[in-house]
Design a protein around this motif. Structure first.
Motif, mmCIF file in Angstrom:
data_model
loop_
_atom_site.group_PDB
_atom_site.id
_atom_site.type_symbol
_atom_site.label_atom_id
_atom_site.label_comp_id
_atom_site.label_asym_id
_atom_site.label_seq_id
_atom_site.Cartn_x
_atom_site.Cartn_y
_atom_site.Cartn_z
ATOM 1 N N ASP A 1 -19.514 0.887 12.127
ATOM 2 C CA ASP A 1 -19.524 2.172 12.820
ATOM 3 C C ASP A 1 -18.208 2.321 13.571
ATOM 4 O OD1 ASP A 1 -20.089 4.531 13.960
ATOM 5 O OD2 ASP A 1 -21.700 3.809 15.282
ATOM 6 N N GLU A 2 -17.445 3.336 13.212
ATOM 7 C CA GLU A 2 -16.123 3.496 13.811
ATOM 8 C C GLU A 2 -16.195 3.910 15.279
ATOM 9 O OE1 GLU A 2 -15.236 8.084 12.428
ATOM 10 O OE2 GLU A 2 -14.405 6.405 11.286
ATOM 11 N N ASN A 3 -17.316 4.476 15.703
ATOM 12 C CA ASN A 3 -17.487 4.903 17.090
ATOM 13 C C ASN A 3 -18.707 4.186 17.672
ATOM 14 O OD1 ASN A 3 -15.334 6.773 16.807
ATOM 15 N ND2 ASN A 3 -16.755 8.232 15.863
ATOM 16 N N GLU A 4 -18.481 2.994 18.215
ATOM 17 C CA GLU A 4 -19.597 2.200 18.720
ATOM 18 C C GLU A 4 -20.117 2.738 20.045
ATOM 19 O OE1 GLU A 4 -18.161 -1.751 18.872
ATOM 20 O OE2 GLU A 4 -18.090 -2.009 16.681
ATOM 21 N N ASN A 5 -19.233 3.272 20.878
ATOM 22 C CA ASN A 5 -19.649 3.812 22.161
ATOM 23 C C ASN A 5 -18.788 5.017 22.496
ATOM 24 O OD1 ASN A 5 -17.165 2.707 23.269
ATOM 25 N ND2 ASN A 5 -18.214 0.711 23.125
ATOM 26 N N GLU A 6 -19.023 5.615 23.659
ATOM 27 C CA GLU A 6 -18.302 6.827 24.035
ATOM 28 C C GLU A 6 -16.815 6.558 24.266
ATOM 29 O OE1 GLU A 6 -19.341 9.841 24.004
ATOM 30 O OE2 GLU A 6 -21.355 9.262 23.379
ATOM 31 N N VAL A 7 -16.487 5.395 24.850
ATOM 32 C CA VAL A 7 -15.073 5.061 25.076
ATOM 33 C C VAL A 7 -14.366 4.852 23.752
ATOM 34 C CG1 VAL A 7 -13.495 3.408 26.152
ATOM 35 C CG2 VAL A 7 -15.628 4.056 27.324
ATOM 36 N N ASP A 8 -15.049 4.161 22.839
ATOM 37 C CA ASP A 8 -14.477 3.936 21.512
ATOM 38 C C ASP A 8 -14.249 5.256 20.787
ATOM 39 O OD1 ASP A 8 -13.487 2.635 19.369
ATOM 40 O OD2 ASP A 8 -15.410 1.907 18.614
ATOM 41 N N LYS A 9 -15.199 6.155 20.904
ATOM 42 C CA LYS A 9 -15.066 7.466 20.255
ATOM 43 C C LYS A 9 -13.925 8.270 20.860
ATOM 44 C CE LYS A 9 -17.743 11.631 19.217
ATOM 45 N NZ LYS A 9 -19.060 12.298 19.361
ATOM 46 N N LEU A 10 -13.768 8.205 22.184
ATOM 47 C CA LEU A 10 -12.699 8.931 22.855
ATOM 48 C C LEU A 10 -11.320 8.413 22.428
ATOM 49 C CD1 LEU A 10 -11.908 11.047 24.985
ATOM 50 C CD2 LEU A 10 -12.050 9.222 26.698
ATOM 51 N N LEU A 11 -11.172 7.101 22.348
ATOM 52 C CA LEU A 11 -9.891 6.519 21.929
ATOM 53 C C LEU A 11 -9.571 6.854 20.474
ATOM 54 C CD1 LEU A 11 -10.130 2.993 23.627
ATOM 55 C CD2 LEU A 11 -8.776 4.971 24.354
ATOM 56 N N TYR A 12 -10.589 6.847 19.631
ATOM 57 C CA TYR A 12 -10.363 7.174 18.214
ATOM 58 C C TYR A 12 -9.950 8.636 18.052
ATOM 59 C CZ TYR A 12 -11.333 7.941 13.277
ATOM 60 O OH TYR A 12 -11.232 8.284 11.954
ATOM 61 N N ASN A 13 -10.608 9.545 18.774
ATOM 62 C CA ASN A 13 -10.230 10.967 18.691
ATOM 63 C C ASN A 13 -8.823 11.193 19.245
ATOM 64 O OD1 ASN A 13 -12.713 11.654 17.594
ATOM 65 N ND2 ASN A 13 -13.641 12.054 19.602
ATOM 66 N N LYS A 14 -8.462 10.451 20.291
ATOM 67 C CA LYS A 14 -7.118 10.576 20.847
ATOM 68 C C LYS A 14 -6.072 10.093 19.848
ATOM 69 C CE LYS A 14 -4.379 9.248 24.877
ATOM 70 N NZ LYS A 14 -4.376 8.463 26.160
ATOM 71 N N PHE A 15 -6.379 9.020 19.139
ATOM 72 C CA PHE A 15 -5.453 8.506 18.118
ATOM 73 C C PHE A 15 -5.286 9.507 16.974
ATOM 74 C CE2 PHE A 15 -5.280 6.257 13.995
ATOM 75 C CZ PHE A 15 -3.994 5.737 14.085
ATOM 76 N N CYS A 16 -6.382 10.082 16.507
ATOM 77 C CA CYS A 16 -6.305 11.067 15.414
ATOM 78 C C CYS A 16 -5.578 12.336 15.859
ATOM 79 C CB CYS A 16 -7.715 11.417 14.926
ATOM 80 S SG CYS A 16 -8.592 10.040 14.136
ATOM 81 N N THR A 17 -5.802 12.760 17.086
ATOM 82 C CA THR A 17 -5.110 13.944 17.590
ATOM 83 C C THR A 17 -3.605 13.717 17.682
ATOM 84 O OG1 THR A 17 -7.076 14.546 18.863
ATOM 85 C CG2 THR A 17 -4.990 15.593 19.484
ATOM 86 N N GLY A 18 -3.215 12.525 18.097
ATOM 87 C CA GLY A 18 -1.786 12.209 18.164
ATOM 88 C C GLY A 18 -1.119 12.243 16.807
ATOM 89 N N LEU A 19 -1.780 11.673 15.795
ATOM 90 C CA LEU A 19 -1.215 11.706 14.437
ATOM 91 C C LEU A 19 -1.144 13.128 13.904
ATOM 92 C CD1 LEU A 19 -2.817 8.615 12.661
ATOM 93 C CD2 LEU A 19 -0.571 8.803 13.729
ATOM 94 N N GLU A 20 -2.164 13.923 14.215
ATOM 95 C CA GLU A 20 -2.168 15.309 13.739
ATOM 96 C C GLU A 20 -1.043 16.116 14.379
ATOM 97 O OE1 GLU A 20 -5.246 19.124 13.404
ATOM 98 O OE2 GLU A 20 -5.847 17.266 14.413
ATOM 99 N N ARG A 21 -0.788 15.904 15.657
ATOM 100 C CA ARG A 21 0.303 16.606 16.327
ATOM 101 C C ARG A 21 1.657 16.199 15.752
ATOM 102 N NH1 ARG A 21 -0.224 16.072 22.674
ATOM 103 N NH2 ARG A 21 1.659 17.379 22.474
ATOM 104 N N LEU A 22 1.835 14.927 15.461
ATOM 105 C CA LEU A 22 3.087 14.477 14.854
ATOM 106 C C LEU A 22 3.267 15.079 13.465
ATOM 107 C CD1 LEU A 22 3.130 10.713 15.931
ATOM 108 C CD2 LEU A 22 4.587 12.556 16.794
ATOM 109 N N ASP A 23 2.186 15.156 12.694
ATOM 110 C CA ASP A 23 2.272 15.746 11.350
ATOM 111 C C ASP A 23 2.621 17.236 11.432
ATOM 112 O OD1 ASP A 23 1.674 13.325 10.199
ATOM 113 O OD2 ASP A 23 -0.478 13.729 10.066
#
Length: 411
Positions: A373-395
């Motif tokens: 499960d890529e999002n085990e808890n709320e903190v994990d989910k928040l960090l994963y969404n932040k990482f994806c948002t950063g890559l999307e902004r760079l793209d």
């Protein structure tokens, strides 16, 4: 720009080799034929070998089995043998379709094809200039962006699709490629726009003609020139592509200077572009800025190689107190410098994205693993969404820089 090179039979076989439906095979070949006739794909010229170059015969030495070079008939026989030996992996039905009309004349059996990048650049240019004209004049003239885009697409189709015709390239009249009538652009207009003109009194052609005539009267920037005055169906027009591209590049330069150096710097560059070389006090009066702030901005622009400085000595001796310093704006120099800055920014963004991907490699690995499960808890989910948002902004930033550089260099 990368070019995709594929043989005709390899393209067909690799795409539909697993299907036995003849209709599917024929539809793929028809689509490929339409791309070729439209100029989106063109044939790669045959590469000459050493055997075909008569000038290098004295410089190269060959060893033949019988001591004599092969004759022309032997070369043709060997080539035919090589083709037949390579037919084992070919689809018989595809080969049969290629040997039938209309494919046999337009799609040679052993031809190699590549994507026509220049045509795609022309299509992107048409969209960009159409959006520019729409932003400038849509409030006064309806549907001008769609009309300009359609006219530029007609020009691109004539310029690049004509090379695929059976006639020789020398017979193409390049002087009349950019000239069009109202009837030429109807098939390139969006259906909604065309239906809007058709519903008006008089029909589509007279109403589009009125829009083009009205658009030919604007001058900032000039968009259309009426080449021949005639009834609406026979009247000829021409898009002022160079002026539109120049205006678009000037807008990009102004916006980049505005974002990087501020409003005063952008105003000073506009003044220098219109007035030519000026002294700092005259620039301060024209820009309505204190002289001290004006000199600071001028030196900052000169440091970044965006403006020029001309020194005029009033006497024979080199005395700075008696010299006149004139500031000027050189559009080619500024355009070249800004293009270099955009290239540097693109390189930095690619390096930053590569770094972010290496740092967040564990996020990518966990996303690929179905058992975790890529999002085990709320903190994990928040960090994963932040990482994806950063890559999307760079793209997105990389795409915007690529479009800007294309407008500065390729249009």
């Amino acid at each position: 720009d990368s070019e995709v090179v594929v043989p005709t039979e390899a393209k067909s076989s690799s795409t539909i080799g697993t299907k036995s439906d003849r209709h599917t095979r024929q539809s793929v070949l028809e689509s490929f034929l339409r791309l070729v006739r439209g100029g989106f794909i063109h044939e790669v010229p045959e590469i000459r070998t050493l055997d075909d170059d008569d000038d290098d015969d004295d410089e190269c030495e060959f060893t033949f089995q019988d001591g004599q070079p092969p004759t022309k008939k032997q070369k043709l026989a060997d080539a035919s043998t090589r083709i037949q030996d390579g037919d084992d992996g070919e689809d018989a039905e595809v080969v049969a379709l290629l040997q039938s009309a209309p494919y046999t004349t337009t799609l040679p059996r052993n031809a190699v094809w590549r994507v026509n990048v220049a045509l795609f650049h022309a299509q992107l240019q048409a969209l960009s200039l159409g959006m520019l004209v729409a932003q400038r004049y849509t409030h006064a003239i309806p549907s001008v962006g769609s009309i300009v885009t359609a006219a530029l697409k007609v020009e691109a189709s004539r310029r690049y699709a004509a090379k695929q015709s059976s006639s020789s390239q020398s017979s193409i009249d390049y002087a009349s490629i950019s000239i069009f009538t109202v009837g030429n652009i109807l098939r390139y207009l969006p259906k909604a726009v065309l239906q809007t003109f058709e519903k008006k009194e008089g029909g589509a052609i007279p109403n589009i003609y009125k829009v083009l005539v009205e658009l030919s009267k604007v001058r900032t920037p000039a968009v259309v020139e009426q080449v021949e005055i005639a009834p609406p169906a026979q009247a000829k027009f021409q898009i002022q592509t160079r002026r539109l591209v120049s205006y678009l590049q000037d807008q990009i330069i102004h916006q980049i200077i505005l974002d990087s150096h501020g409003e005063v710097a952008a105003r000073i560059c506009s003044i220098l572009k219109l007035q030519g070389y000026m002294e700092s006090d005259a620039i301060a009066n024209s820009a309505m800025v204190p002289a001290k702030d004006t000199r600071e901005v001028l030196h900052r622009l000169y440091r970044d190689d965006l403006i020029d400085l001309l020194n005029l000595n009033q006497g024979k001796q080199h005395n700075p107190s008696s010299m006149i310093f004139l500031w000027g704006f050189s559009r080619p120099r500024c355009l070249r410098k800004i293009s270099d800055n955009v290239c540097t920014a693109m390189c930095n963004i690619r390096l930053r994205r590569q770094h972010e991907a290496e740092v967040g490699n564990h996020w990518m690995e966990r996303a690929k693993d179905d058992s975790t499960d890529e999002n085990e808890n709320e903190v994990d989910k928040l960090l994963y969404n932040k990482f994806c948002t950063g890559l999307e902004r760079l793209d997105n930033a990389q795409v915007q820089l690529d479009e800007t550089l294309m407008a500065l260099k390729d249009y």
